[in-house]
Design a protein around this motif. Sequence first.
Motif, mmCIF file in Angstrom:
data_model
loop_
_atom_site.group_PDB
_atom_site.id
_atom_site.type_symbol
_atom_site.label_atom_id
_atom_site.label_comp_id
_atom_site.label_asym_id
_atom_site.label_seq_id
_atom_site.Cartn_x
_atom_site.Cartn_y
_atom_site.Cartn_z
ATOM 1 N N SER A 213 0.822 -1.196 0.000
ATOM 2 C CA SER A 213 0.000 0.000 0.000
ATOM 3 C C SER A 213 0.860 1.251 0.000
ATOM 4 O O SER A 213 1.766 1.410 0.810
ATOM 5 C CB SER A 213 -0.916 -0.006 1.229
ATOM 6 N N GLY A 214 0.576 2.147 -0.955
ATOM 7 C CA GLY A 214 1.295 3.423 -1.009
ATOM 8 C C GLY A 214 2.612 3.365 -1.751
ATOM 9 O O GLY A 214 3.238 4.397 -1.973
ATOM 10 N N LEU A 215 3.063 2.182 -2.142
ATOM 11 C CA LEU A 215 4.323 2.037 -2.856
ATOM 12 C C LEU A 215 4.032 1.671 -4.301
ATOM 13 O O LEU A 215 3.226 0.783 -4.579
ATOM 14 C CB LEU A 215 5.193 0.966 -2.198
ATOM 15 N N SER A 216 4.707 2.335 -5.231
ATOM 16 C CA SER A 216 4.465 2.046 -6.637
ATOM 17 C C SER A 216 5.228 0.798 -7.058
ATOM 18 O O SER A 216 6.235 0.423 -6.455
ATOM 19 C CB SER A 216 4.866 3.238 -7.513
ATOM 20 N N ARG A 217 4.750 0.182 -8.120
ATOM 21 C CA ARG A 217 5.268 -1.120 -8.545
ATOM 22 C C ARG A 217 6.665 -0.998 -9.148
ATOM 23 O O ARG A 217 6.996 -0.045 -9.859
ATOM 24 C CB ARG A 217 4.297 -1.736 -9.550
ATOM 25 N N ILE A 218 7.476 -2.017 -8.874
ATOM 26 C CA ILE A 218 8.817 -2.129 -9.449
ATOM 27 C C ILE A 218 8.829 -3.359 -10.339
ATOM 28 O O ILE A 218 8.463 -4.457 -9.919
ATOM 29 C CB ILE A 218 9.897 -2.255 -8.355
ATOM 30 N N HIS A 219 9.256 -3.182 -11.597
ATOM 31 C CA HIS A 219 9.364 -4.284 -12.541
ATOM 32 C C HIS A 219 10.806 -4.767 -12.584
ATOM 33 O O HIS A 219 11.747 -3.961 -12.561
ATOM 34 C CB HIS A 219 8.916 -3.847 -13.935
ATOM 35 N N ILE A 220 10.973 -6.081 -12.675
ATOM 36 C CA ILE A 220 12.297 -6.703 -12.754
ATOM 37 C C ILE A 220 12.390 -7.433 -14.086
ATOM 38 O O ILE A 220 11.629 -8.369 -14.338
ATOM 39 C CB ILE A 220 12.535 -7.720 -11.614
ATOM 40 N N LEU A 221 13.308 -6.994 -14.930
ATOM 41 C CA LEU A 221 13.534 -7.642 -16.215
ATOM 42 C C LEU A 221 14.845 -8.421 -16.127
ATOM 43 O O LEU A 221 15.918 -7.840 -16.008
ATOM 44 C CB LEU A 221 13.608 -6.593 -17.327
ATOM 45 N N GLY A 222 14.731 -9.745 -16.165
ATOM 46 C CA GLY A 222 15.895 -10.604 -15.973
ATOM 47 C C GLY A 222 15.735 -11.399 -14.690
ATOM 48 O O GLY A 222 16.195 -10.980 -13.633
ATOM 49 N N ALA A 223 15.060 -12.542 -14.782
ATOM 50 C CA ALA A 223 14.777 -13.348 -13.589
ATOM 51 C C ALA A 223 15.849 -14.409 -13.396
ATOM 52 O O ALA A 223 15.547 -15.587 -13.189
ATOM 53 C CB ALA A 223 13.389 -13.980 -13.696
ATOM 54 N N GLY A 224 17.108 -13.984 -13.457
ATOM 55 C CA GLY A 224 18.211 -14.859 -13.113
ATOM 56 C C GLY A 224 18.505 -14.749 -11.630
ATOM 57 O O GLY A 224 17.693 -14.239 -10.846
ATOM 58 N N ALA A 225 19.693 -15.196 -11.229
ATOM 59 C CA ALA A 225 20.025 -15.228 -9.808
ATOM 60 C C ALA A 225 19.999 -13.833 -9.189
ATOM 61 O O ALA A 225 19.475 -13.642 -8.085
ATOM 62 C CB ALA A 225 21.397 -15.872 -9.615
ATOM 63 N N VAL A 226 20.556 -12.845 -9.885
ATOM 64 C CA VAL A 226 20.609 -11.481 -9.340
ATOM 65 C C VAL A 226 19.221 -10.849 -9.328
ATOM 66 O O VAL A 226 18.798 -10.251 -8.331
ATOM 67 C CB VAL A 226 21.595 -10.617 -10.141
ATOM 68 N N GLY A 227 18.501 -10.962 -10.430
ATOM 69 C CA GLY A 227 17.162 -10.382 -10.493
ATOM 70 C C GLY A 227 16.233 -10.953 -9.428
ATOM 71 O O GLY A 227 15.477 -10.214 -8.786
ATOM 72 N N LEU A 228 16.299 -12.262 -9.215
ATOM 73 C CA LEU A 228 15.462 -12.883 -8.190
ATOM 74 C C LEU A 228 15.858 -12.427 -6.790
ATOM 75 O O LEU A 228 14.997 -12.234 -5.923
ATOM 76 C CB LEU A 228 15.555 -14.405 -8.282
ATOM 77 N N LEU A 229 17.153 -12.252 -6.543
ATOM 78 C CA LEU A 229 17.611 -11.792 -5.227
ATOM 79 C C LEU A 229 17.030 -10.426 -4.900
ATOM 80 O O LEU A 229 16.471 -10.212 -3.806
ATOM 81 C CB LEU A 229 19.137 -11.735 -5.191
ATOM 82 N N PHE A 230 17.136 -9.487 -5.835
ATOM 83 C CA PHE A 230 16.621 -8.147 -5.573
ATOM 84 C C PHE A 230 15.099 -8.129 -5.553
ATOM 85 O O PHE A 230 14.493 -7.401 -4.756
ATOM 86 C CB PHE A 230 17.172 -7.158 -6.604
ATOM 87 N N ALA A 231 14.457 -8.924 -6.399
ATOM 88 C CA ALA A 231 12.993 -8.992 -6.385
ATOM 89 C C ALA A 231 12.489 -9.484 -5.036
ATOM 90 O O ALA A 231 11.540 -8.920 -4.461
ATOM 91 C CB ALA A 231 12.509 -9.916 -7.500
#
Length: 354
Positions: A4-22
């Motif tokens: 709630s109140g936070l805008s969406r963040i998209h992650i392009l690249g669902a490898g090890a690094v992308g999944l960690l930050f997601a």
Amino acid sequence: MSGSGLSRIHILGAGAVGLLFAAHLRQAGHPITLLLRTQAAVDRFERQGCRISVVNDWMRANPARSRLLAPGEPIAPCAVDDIQAETPASTHAAIGKLILATKAQDTLRAFADVRSRLDAQSTVVMLQNGMGAFEAIQRELYAHAAAPAFIVGTNAHGCLRRAGDEFSTHHTAMGTCRLALRPAVAGSAPPDSALELLTALGALPLDVAVVNWSELQPLLLLKLAANAIINPATALAGCHNRSMRPLKHTDGHAGIQGFVVLACAEIAAIYARAHPHLHAELSAQAIEEYVAHIIDVTAQNRSSMLQDVAGGRPTEVEWINGYLVRLGQQHGVPTPVNAALYGLVKLKESTARE
């Protein structure tokens, strides 16, 4: 865990690094959408519960945390759910905040798929290995158009995905992440999305810090040097990073020590011509010390280049050793070590696909 109140963040690249930050961003309450290549991948993600798992293997090497584990005790994965997934073309909805965590060789093509969903008020964070991806995007896609704000980062966290665990990442080594706005946008007021995204990333328990571009540039170049030495050597030898030890000088240019010394000297010579203002920070000794540090903290890792070669996939060598060879040519610096590594990895790629 409410977004709630936070805008969406998209992650392009669902490898090890992308999944960690997601996973960490979702755990902090931010709405997250993974941008996956195919609808089949989206369907698989939804069937397994719209969930990402992080296995914190780094705890075994942490003296305080390892005492909490019994000998041989497996580390339970940390599951983070309520994450959305879509393909880049499944909607035309605007993207305000994008983290681009693709492999360097895939970055331009992947980014082109979402370009129409970005505008001058959007912000893109780039977390690629190697150099040149940002310049390629600017040259190919924004030569005559207003670009979003770009934040470039260097990520030193060790992480990998294991076969069969498509949406699980193993956080193998606790490192750091440094982020900076590119100078093209740093001179003017950045959009609100840039400040919001930097704030969100800076609050994560991943030792993330926001720095000036002048501070980040030498860090990026040091990481490039480490990748140019460790990644191709381990990919060609088929070994873990720990096999690159020791780095201390013994009897001159012998064995792995000699290779590292020669490679560091060559890269330092390239940097001295291309970035003379950073000469003290990018000396051969400074590069050797940084490479030794990276080998130590990622000793148990298999480099991303080794994983790509083993999987029969293209590597990032074009953006690492290839970049250094081209930079050397531009500034009249011979690059026999990097040219040899580049050619051998390219040969390895081609034979792996036969």
